[in-house]
Design an enzyme around this catalytic site. Structure first.
Site, short mmCIF file in Angstrom:
data_model
loop_
_atom_site.label_atom_id
_atom_site.label_comp_id
_atom_site.label_asym_id
_atom_site.label_seq_id
_atom_site.Cartn_x
_atom_site.Cartn_y
_atom_site.Cartn_z
N CYS A 85 50.81 49.63 34.34
CA CYS A 85 50.73 49.47 35.66
C CYS A 85 49.74 49.73 36.52
CB CYS A 85 52.19 50.26 36.02
SG CYS A 85 52.42 50.15 38.11
N CYS A 88 50.44 52.98 39.09
CA CYS A 88 50.49 54.48 38.42
C CYS A 88 50.26 54.73 37.21
CB CYS A 88 52.06 54.97 38.63
SG CYS A 88 53.16 54.31 37.20
N CYS A 134 58.00 48.55 37.47
CA CYS A 134 57.57 49.62 36.71
C CYS A 134 58.63 50.73 36.87
CB CYS A 134 56.20 50.21 37.29
SG CYS A 134 55.86 51.87 36.47
N CYS A 137 56.97 54.10 39.34
CA CYS A 137 56.66 53.97 40.67
C CYS A 137 57.22 52.66 41.49
CB CYS A 137 55.07 53.62 40.53
SG CYS A 137 54.54 51.95 39.98
N CYS A 157 57.20 37.55 31.96
CA CYS A 157 56.04 36.81 32.81
C CYS A 157 55.58 37.94 33.85
CB CYS A 157 56.78 35.39 33.32
SG CYS A 157 55.40 34.27 34.13
#
Length: 177
Positions: A85, A88, A134, A137, A157
Site C-alpha cells: 500500500c 501505510c 487496504c 489504513c 484491478c
C-alpha cells in the site's frame, strides 16, 4: 415514425446525460463515501495522510479517485517482488499473482493475504461493483471482478499510484502509523 425515434432517442440521451451529471456532481470527492471508515485505522487522520502523500496519491487512496488507464509504470513491472500500500506500506500483492489483464491497470488474481484487504459495494457506475481497500489504513486500491485467470477467476484491478513496488531481495519498508 423516424421523427418519433429521433425525439425518443434525444430525450433518452438527455435524461442519461442528466443522470450522469448528477452522479458526477454527487461524487465531487470532497469527502469520504458514506460507508467508508471515518478515520484510517492506523491512527493517522485524513489531514495527516494529505500532508504525507502527494496529491494524486491522496486523491486515489482517500478520495477514491481513479488514475487514467495505461499511465502506471507498474503495468510494465516484471521483476519478482511485493506490492505494498502506498500509504501505510502493508504488503498487499505478490508479483507471483500479477498478470497482464489488458485493462491498463496493474492486475492480480489474488491478494497476498485475505486479511490485508477489505471490501465494500460501490455503485458509482450505477451497477454494483466490489471496491477493495487496504485493511490497515483504509486506502482505496481498486475493484475486484470475476473475469480473471485461473486459479481464482478473479481480477484485482489496482490503481498503480495506490501501490509501491519493492523488488525481491530488498527489505519491505517499515509500516507507517
Amino acid at each position: 415514425m423516424k421523427r418519433r425515434h429521433l425525439i425518443t432517442g434525444a430525450l433518452a440521451g438527455t435524461l442519461g446525460a442528466g443522470l450522469a451529471a448528477r452522479l458526477i456532481a454527487q461524487d465531487d470527492g470532497a469527502s469520504l463515501p458514506a460507508d467508508a471508515p471515518e478515520a484510517p485505522t492506523v491512527g493517522y487522520t485524513l489531514e495527516d495522510w494529505r500532508r504525507i502523500l502527494p496529491p494524486d496519491r491522496y486523491d486515489i487512496l482517500f478520495r477514491e479517485q481513479t488514475e487514467r488507464a495505461g499511465t502506471s509504470p507498474l503495468n510494465d513491472e516484471k521483476r519478482d517482488g511485493t506490492y505494498v500500500c502506498a500509504a501505510c506500506y502493508q504488503p498487499l500483492f505478490s508479483s507471483r499473482h500479477k498478470y497482464d489483464s489488458g485493462t491498463g491497470w496493474p492486475s492480480f488474481f489474488q491478494p497476498i493475504d485475505a486479511e490485508a484487504i477489505g471490501t465494500k459495494r460501490d455503485y458509482k457506475l450505477i451497477w454494483p461493483r466490489t471496491e477493495y481497500h487496504c485493511s490497515r489504513c483504509g486506502g482505496h486500491q481498486g475493484h475486484v471482478f470475476d473475469d480473471g485467470p485461473p486459479p481464482t477467476g478473479q481480477r484485482w484491478c489496482n490503481n498503480g499510484l495506490a501501490l509501491e513496488f519493492v523488488p525481491e531481495g530488498r527489505d519491505l519498508p517499515e509500516l507507517r502509523g
